[in-house]
Each structure stands twice: as C-alpha cells, then as structure tokens.
Write an enzyme that holds these catalytic residues in place. Structure first.
Site, short mmCIF file in Angstrom:
data_model
loop_
_atom_site.label_atom_id
_atom_site.label_comp_id
_atom_site.label_asym_id
_atom_site.label_seq_id
_atom_site.Cartn_x
_atom_site.Cartn_y
_atom_site.Cartn_z
N LYS A 66 64.05 53.70 -65.31
CA LYS A 66 64.57 53.32 -66.64
C LYS A 66 65.78 52.39 -66.58
O LYS A 66 65.98 51.57 -67.47
CB LYS A 66 64.93 54.57 -67.44
CG LYS A 66 63.71 55.33 -67.95
CD LYS A 66 64.14 56.48 -68.85
CE LYS A 66 62.91 57.22 -69.35
NZ LYS A 66 63.26 58.25 -70.34
N ASN A 87 62.87 52.45 -71.93
CA ASN A 87 61.65 53.26 -71.75
C ASN A 87 60.41 52.54 -72.29
O ASN A 87 59.30 53.04 -72.16
CB ASN A 87 61.79 54.65 -72.39
CG ASN A 87 61.57 54.61 -73.89
OD1 ASN A 87 61.84 53.61 -74.55
ND2 ASN A 87 61.08 55.70 -74.45
N ASP A 102 63.88 56.67 -76.83
CA ASP A 102 64.13 58.09 -76.55
C ASP A 102 65.06 58.73 -77.59
O ASP A 102 64.74 59.79 -78.13
CB ASP A 102 64.75 58.26 -75.15
CG ASP A 102 63.72 58.10 -74.04
OD1 ASP A 102 62.53 58.38 -74.28
OD2 ASP A 102 64.12 57.72 -72.92
N ALA A 130 68.44 61.90 -70.40
CA ALA A 130 67.91 62.28 -71.71
C ALA A 130 69.05 62.59 -72.68
O ALA A 130 69.04 62.17 -73.84
CB ALA A 130 67.00 63.49 -71.56
N1 LIG Z 1 60.66 65.95 -74.38
C1 LIG Z 1 60.86 64.75 -73.89
O1 LIG Z 1 60.35 63.73 -74.41
C2 LIG Z 1 61.78 64.56 -72.70
C3 LIG Z 1 62.27 63.27 -72.39
C4 LIG Z 1 63.12 63.12 -71.28
C5 LIG Z 1 63.45 64.23 -70.50
N2 LIG Z 1 62.94 65.46 -70.81
C6 LIG Z 1 63.33 66.64 -70.00
O2 LIG Z 1 64.74 66.73 -69.98
C7 LIG Z 1 65.21 67.28 -68.76
C8 LIG Z 1 66.32 66.40 -68.16
O3 LIG Z 1 65.83 65.10 -67.92
P1 LIG Z 1 66.84 63.92 -67.52
O4 LIG Z 1 66.03 62.70 -67.39
O5 LIG Z 1 68.04 63.91 -68.40
O6 LIG Z 1 67.31 64.42 -66.05
P2 LIG Z 1 68.64 64.02 -65.25
O7 LIG Z 1 69.17 62.71 -65.67
O8 LIG Z 1 68.31 64.28 -63.82
O9 LIG Z 1 69.75 65.13 -65.72
C9 LIG Z 1 69.59 66.49 -65.37
C10 LIG Z 1 70.63 67.34 -66.11
O10 LIG Z 1 70.34 68.73 -65.82
C11 LIG Z 1 71.52 69.34 -65.27
N3 LIG Z 1 71.11 70.37 -64.32
C12 LIG Z 1 70.14 70.28 -63.36
N4 LIG Z 1 70.04 71.46 -62.70
C13 LIG Z 1 70.97 72.29 -63.24
C14 LIG Z 1 71.35 73.65 -62.99
N5 LIG Z 1 70.76 74.38 -62.04
N6 LIG Z 1 72.31 74.21 -63.75
C15 LIG Z 1 72.91 73.48 -64.72
N7 LIG Z 1 72.61 72.18 -65.00
C16 LIG Z 1 71.64 71.61 -64.28
C17 LIG Z 1 72.27 68.20 -64.61
O11 LIG Z 1 73.62 68.58 -64.46
P3 LIG Z 1 74.59 67.88 -63.35
O12 LIG Z 1 75.09 66.62 -63.97
O13 LIG Z 1 75.64 68.89 -63.12
O14 LIG Z 1 73.74 67.64 -62.13
C18 LIG Z 1 72.07 67.09 -65.67
O15 LIG Z 1 72.93 67.31 -66.77
C19 LIG Z 1 63.98 67.41 -67.85
O16 LIG Z 1 63.54 68.75 -67.95
C20 LIG Z 1 62.95 66.51 -68.52
O17 LIG Z 1 61.64 66.98 -68.31
C21 LIG Z 1 62.12 65.65 -71.91
#
Ligand SMILES: NC(=O)c1ccc[n+]([C@@H]2O[C@H](COP(=O)([O-])OP(=O)(O)OC[C@H]3O[C@@H](n4cnc5c(N)ncnc54)[C@H](OP(=O)(O)O)[C@@H]3O)[C@@H](O)[C@H]2O)c1
Length: 279
Positions: A66, A87, A102, A130
């Site tokens: 992205k 996206n 998004d 996200a």
């Molecule tokens: N419904 C939809 O259309 C949609 C769209 C996009 C994403 N999503 C979902 O959203 C989620 C995040 O996606 P993303 O792209 O934002 O990922 P990302 O950029 O990798 O961010 C991950 C986030 O999760 C936190 N995290 C990961 N493991 C953790 C733990 N064990 N305890 C506490 N915090 C934790 C990270 O915190 P740190 O900064 O501390 O590492 C960060 O804030 C995924 O599950 C994805 O499937 C859904």
C-alpha cells in the site's frame, strides 16, 4: 471481457475481493472481470508495468504494497495523499491514479448507526495501517479520536498525522481505563483476535450506548465483540468495512452506484463456504 480489474498483495489467497467485485459486475451488467495476483515485494514494479501493458483498467492494492506502490504512480487523490497509502489504482488516459477508500469505507460502514460524527468521541485500539486510515477519516468528519496502542510511540506518530491533517487526537496506553465511559465509537484495529485468542483487557464499565466495531473479518465474532455484546453494546464485525472499501473502489473505477446488497451477499456466501470447508 471489456475491462479487467484485480487485487495485488502477498499473501493473496485469503482475499474475498474477486467474489465481491465479480458479483457486482454480474448484478449491474458490467462487462468486466476481477482477478487476484500474488505479487512479491521485489516484483511490485514489474507487476505494475505488466498490469498496464495487459490493459487493466485498475486494481486494488493490499499488504504489503500500500505504501511502496506510491512512487510507481502518476497522481494521488487527496485521500491517498493524506493516508500515505494506496488501496485502489485507476488507469485514466494512460495515467496511474492512486486512491484510498479504506477510511471512507469504514465511515460508510458506521454512519447509519452513529447518526453524525461531529464532536463525538472515537477510541481506536491499534495504530497500524488500518487504524491510520480510520483515524484520519473520522477526524476529518469532526470526531475527537483517542488512539491506544501497545507501542505508544506509534500512537503518538498517528496523533501527529491527524493533527497535521487538521483533526483532534490524543494517545494513551493500551489498557482498560476511565476512557471506556464516554465513548461513542470504539474500534478494535489490532490483529489480536485473528486466531481466536482472548483480548488482553476487559470492556467492563463501557457505556451501553457505545457502538463497538472489530475490523477483523474472520472470525466474524471475536472475543472482543463477544465481550462488548455482554456489556450490552451494539456491535459490528469487519465485513462492512471490507464491503464499503470495495463499493467505493467500484464507484471510483466505474462511476454510478455499486450494487451494495449483491456485493454483500457474495462476501457472506464466500465466508460461509470457507468456514464450512475449512472448519
Ligand atoms: N475489515 C477490513 O476491511 C480490514 C481492512 C484492513 C485491515 N483489517 C484487519 O485489521 C487488522 C490490522 O491490520 P493493519 O493493516 O493495520 O496491520 P498493521 O499495520 O500490522 O498493525 C497491527 C496493529 O496491531 C497491533 N498488535 C499486533 N499484535 C498485537 C498484540 N499481541 N497485542 C497488542 N497489539 C498488537 C500493533 O501494535 P504495535 O504497533 O505495538 O506493533 C498494531 O497497532 C488485521 O487483523 C487486518 O486483518 C481489516
């Protein structure tokens, strides 16, 4: 087929976008087809050239491309520029236009339930990609955004991004607390719950008027959403955010109104089949 669209990412097997978009084309009589391609980070530039050479009219972009796709594009829409992420790409008069649906997709998914954004309080758990799109879109509509993250520096960086865009935001620690009592919208954006693991804090004390959203798509009901339901809150899973980012991409590419209900049903059917066959 007159037009071709796609989604590129790595991994990509899990993507539900082909079912959603192809159902939309069938329902609206659009002569188009949507594919998915696994593109490794080292092959992104070649893949973009290839899609252009093959005459693709546009494509969606997912993790991990992205941000890296931006230097390969000609124009960014204000939404993509603000988010620093793309996206959706549209080819128009030979130009590659990068857009981001998004944040606005998330807004569309909650606006019916929230009945207005201005002056209301949103709490976002997580500060990843996200969360950034959602925080910027909510702040742009006048919500006060409170961002809690495991890594506090990342929440602080996101607060600065919201403030640079003219919005109001604060950051805090990733834990239960007083903030639970005055929240209109609580959004779980971390990846905790993807594998059915328990959420690391309780929602006890949250106001039952809060709309609680977990943007994880599968499982449909995470431990976090179960907890919110137990507290009497209205809840929403991640399907509608996925749906509306797709609906807005569809409308960016083709104009007019996308057939939302047919696209929603296609997503639900595909999710049900995957649950049934994959257990
Ligand atoms: N419904 C939809 O259309 C949609 C769209 C996009 C994403 N999503 C979902 O959203 C989620 C995040 O996606 P993303 O792209 O934002 O990922 P990302 O950029 O990798 O961010 C991950 C986030 O999760 C936190 N995290 C990961 N493991 C953790 C733990 N064990 N305890 C506490 N915090 C934790 C990270 O915190 P740190 O900064 O501390 O590492 C960060 O804030 C995924 O599950 C994805 O499937 C859904």
């Amino acid at each position: 087929m007159e037009k071709h669209y796609a989604v590129i990412g790595d991994p990509i097997e899990h993507s539900l976008s082909p079912w959603m978009h192809n159902a939309g084309y069938s329902a609206s009589g659009v002569d188009a087809e949507y594919h998915r391609f696994c593109v490794k980070p080292s092959q992104l530039a070649e893949a973009v050239e290839g899609l252009c050479a093959l005459g693709y009219s546009g494509w969606n972009v997912t993790i991990p491309h992205k941000e890296h796709i931006i230097p390969l594009l000609d124009i960014l829409t204000p939404e993509a520029r603000r988010a620093g992420a793309v996206n959706t790409v549209k080819i128009q008069e030979g130009k590659r236009i990068g857009h981001n649906t998004d944040g606005a997709g998330f807004v569309r998914s909650v606006e019916g339930d929230l009945q207005g954004f201005k002056g209301k309080n949103a709490v976002l758990l997580g500060a990843g990609g996200a969360s950034k799109g959602i925080a910027l879109a909510l702040a742009e509509r006048g919500m006060k955004v409170h961002i809690l993250n495991r890594t506090l520096e990342k929440a602080e960086e996101l607060v600065q991004a919201v403030e640079r865009a003219g919005g109001t935001a604060t950051s805090g620690e990733f834990a239960s607390g007083d903030w639970l009592t005055e929240v209109d919208l609580l959004v779980q954006t971390t990846s905790v719950g993807l594998h059915d693991e328990p959420y690391p804090f309780s929602l006890e004390g949250i106001s039952s008027g809060t709309l609680v959203v977990d943007i994880i798509v599968t499982p449909r009901e995470t431990a976090f959403l179960k907890d919110a339901k137990k507290q009497g809150c209205r809840t929403q899973d991640g399907l509608d955010m996925l749906l509306y980012q797709g609906v807005l991409a569809w409308e960016f590419w083709l104009g007019g109104q996308a057939p939302v209900e047919e696209m929603r049903q296609a997503l639900k059917k595909q999710l049900f089949q995957r649950m049934f066959y994959e257990g």
